[in-house]
Scaffold this motif. Sequence first.
Motif, PDB file in Angstrom:
ATOM      1  N   ALA A  31      -3.806  -3.972  15.928  1.00 30.75           N
ATOM      2  CA  ALA A  31      -4.018  -2.609  15.423  1.00 30.75           C
ATOM      3  C   ALA A  31      -5.497  -2.236  15.500  1.00 30.75           C
ATOM      4  CB  ALA A  31      -3.537  -2.508  13.988  1.00 30.75           C
ATOM      5  N   VAL A  32      -5.752  -0.973  15.796  1.00 30.35           N
ATOM      6  CA  VAL A  32      -7.134  -0.479  15.827  1.00 30.35           C
ATOM      7  C   VAL A  32      -7.365   0.590  14.760  1.00 30.35           C
ATOM      8  CG1 VAL A  32      -7.402  -0.995  18.271  1.00 30.35           C
ATOM      9  CG2 VAL A  32      -6.600   1.269  17.583  1.00 30.35           C
ATOM     10  N   GLY A  33      -6.294   1.003  14.107  1.00 30.82           N
ATOM     11  CA  GLY A  33      -6.409   2.019  13.069  1.00 30.82           C
ATOM     12  C   GLY A  33      -5.537   1.692  11.873  1.00 30.82           C
ATOM     13  N   LEU A  34      -6.041   2.039  10.683  1.00 31.03           N
ATOM     14  CA  LEU A  34      -5.300   1.823   9.446  1.00 31.03           C
ATOM     15  C   LEU A  34      -5.219   3.121   8.665  1.00 31.03           C
ATOM     16  CD1 LEU A  34      -7.088  -1.408   8.128  1.00 31.03           C
ATOM     17  CD2 LEU A  34      -5.004  -1.312   9.509  1.00 31.03           C
ATOM     18  N   ILE A  35      -4.089   3.354   8.045  1.00 29.59           N
ATOM     19  CA  ILE A  35      -3.955   4.463   7.104  1.00 29.59           C
ATOM     20  C   ILE A  35      -3.472   3.877   5.787  1.00 29.59           C
ATOM     21  CG2 ILE A  35      -2.748   6.599   6.532  1.00 29.59           C
ATOM     22  CD1 ILE A  35      -2.624   7.223   9.499  1.00 29.59           C
ATOM     23  N   LEU A  36      -4.210   4.155   4.737  1.00 35.52           N
ATOM     24  CA  LEU A  36      -3.889   3.652   3.409  1.00 35.52           C
ATOM     25  C   LEU A  36      -3.105   4.727   2.651  1.00 35.52           C
ATOM     26  CD1 LEU A  36      -7.519   2.411   2.593  1.00 35.52           C
ATOM     27  CD2 LEU A  36      -5.741   1.237   3.943  1.00 35.52           C
ATOM     28  N   ALA A  37      -2.269   4.305   1.768  1.00 36.36           N
ATOM     29  CA  ALA A  37      -1.503   5.272   0.963  1.00 36.36           C
ATOM     30  C   ALA A  37      -1.032   4.620  -0.327  1.00 36.36           C
ATOM     31  CB  ALA A  37      -0.304   5.794   1.745  1.00 36.36           C
ATOM     32  N   HIS A  38      -1.031   5.401  -1.380  1.00 41.06           N
ATOM     33  CA  HIS A  38      -0.413   4.955  -2.627  1.00 41.06           C
ATOM     34  C   HIS A  38       0.083   6.169  -3.384  1.00 41.06           C
ATOM     35  CE1 HIS A  38      -4.369   5.977  -4.378  1.00 41.06           C
ATOM     36  NE2 HIS A  38      -3.777   5.963  -5.565  1.00 41.06           N
ATOM     37  N   ASN A  39       0.958   5.934  -4.332  1.00 38.30           N
ATOM     38  CA  ASN A  39       1.553   7.032  -5.093  1.00 38.30           C
ATOM     39  C   ASN A  39       0.929   7.138  -6.476  1.00 38.30           C
ATOM     40  OD1 ASN A  39       2.869   4.488  -5.669  1.00 38.30           O
ATOM     41  ND2 ASN A  39       4.260   5.630  -6.985  1.00 38.30           N
ATOM     42  N   HIS A  40       1.008   8.335  -7.029  1.00 43.45           N
ATOM     43  CA  HIS A  40       0.601   8.586  -8.413  1.00 43.45           C
ATOM     44  C   HIS A  40       1.835   9.090  -9.162  1.00 43.45           C
ATOM     45  CE1 HIS A  40      -4.089   9.098  -8.112  1.00 43.45           C
ATOM     46  NE2 HIS A  40      -3.684   7.865  -7.917  1.00 43.45           N
ATOM     47  N   PRO A  41       2.539   8.228  -9.892  1.00 46.18           N
ATOM     48  CA  PRO A  41       3.725   8.657 -10.639  1.00 46.18           C
ATOM     49  C   PRO A  41       3.434   9.776 -11.638  1.00 46.18           C
ATOM     50  CG  PRO A  41       3.621   6.270 -10.540  1.00 46.18           C
ATOM     51  CD  PRO A  41       2.308   6.773 -10.030  1.00 46.18           C
TER      52      PRO A  41
END
Length: 232
Positions: free
Chosen positions: A174-184
């Motif tokens: 991989a050459v790219g990362l996308i981070l994600a998380h939720n806020h309940p």
Amino acid sequence: MQPKPTYIPIKNWSSDDKPREKLLLKHRGDLSNAELIAILIGSGSRNESAVALAKRILATVNNDFNDLGKLSVKQLMQFKGIGEAKAVTIAAALEIGLRRRKNGVKKVVSITESGHVFELLHPKLADLSHEEFWVVYLNNANTVLTMGQLSKGGITGTLVDVRLVLKQALELGAVGLILAHNHPSGTLKPSVADKQITNKLKTASQALDIKVLDHLIITQKEYFSFADEHIL
């Protein structure tokens, strides 16, 4: 003094007022949320119709099926008139709706904007009552190689293992990362911890020529993009 309202059993309602008959005679989209829940409940009590009971339950969640789906079987059983069988039926029906929504999401192959990430991860994160941190791994064409949960329960430096993220990226090429998380909680404002872990992963990735392209905060209905807001 107002006369006490007379309760009319469902069998004596007009056809237009019977949810089952209404569904058969009309389009299912014509039924209200309460009427749909009433069909699941099947019956009310001596003093309350199934529709009235459904309205009472829905009123506690602002008539929102998403919020209703977060109630456990035990919480549903707190409503007078809802026993275990009815509570399980409601919970099962809402889970079916959630899975139908997940299966109906168009498969996202290439990421060219933040909205594509939201479309990809919303079904997995939107309805959770706890926080989860996910990483999407991309190749040089911004095609999704894989994605997965990195941590569960909150976002802190101790829970997000930077080495694990980069190890996986190298193994995938991989050459790219996308981070994600939720806020309940529903808030879209990034916390200090959110910003810290973003910078930590960004700095570590740069040493391996891997770019952190974005970090999304996802709620039930919308999202916040670090890249769109130019704070990445």
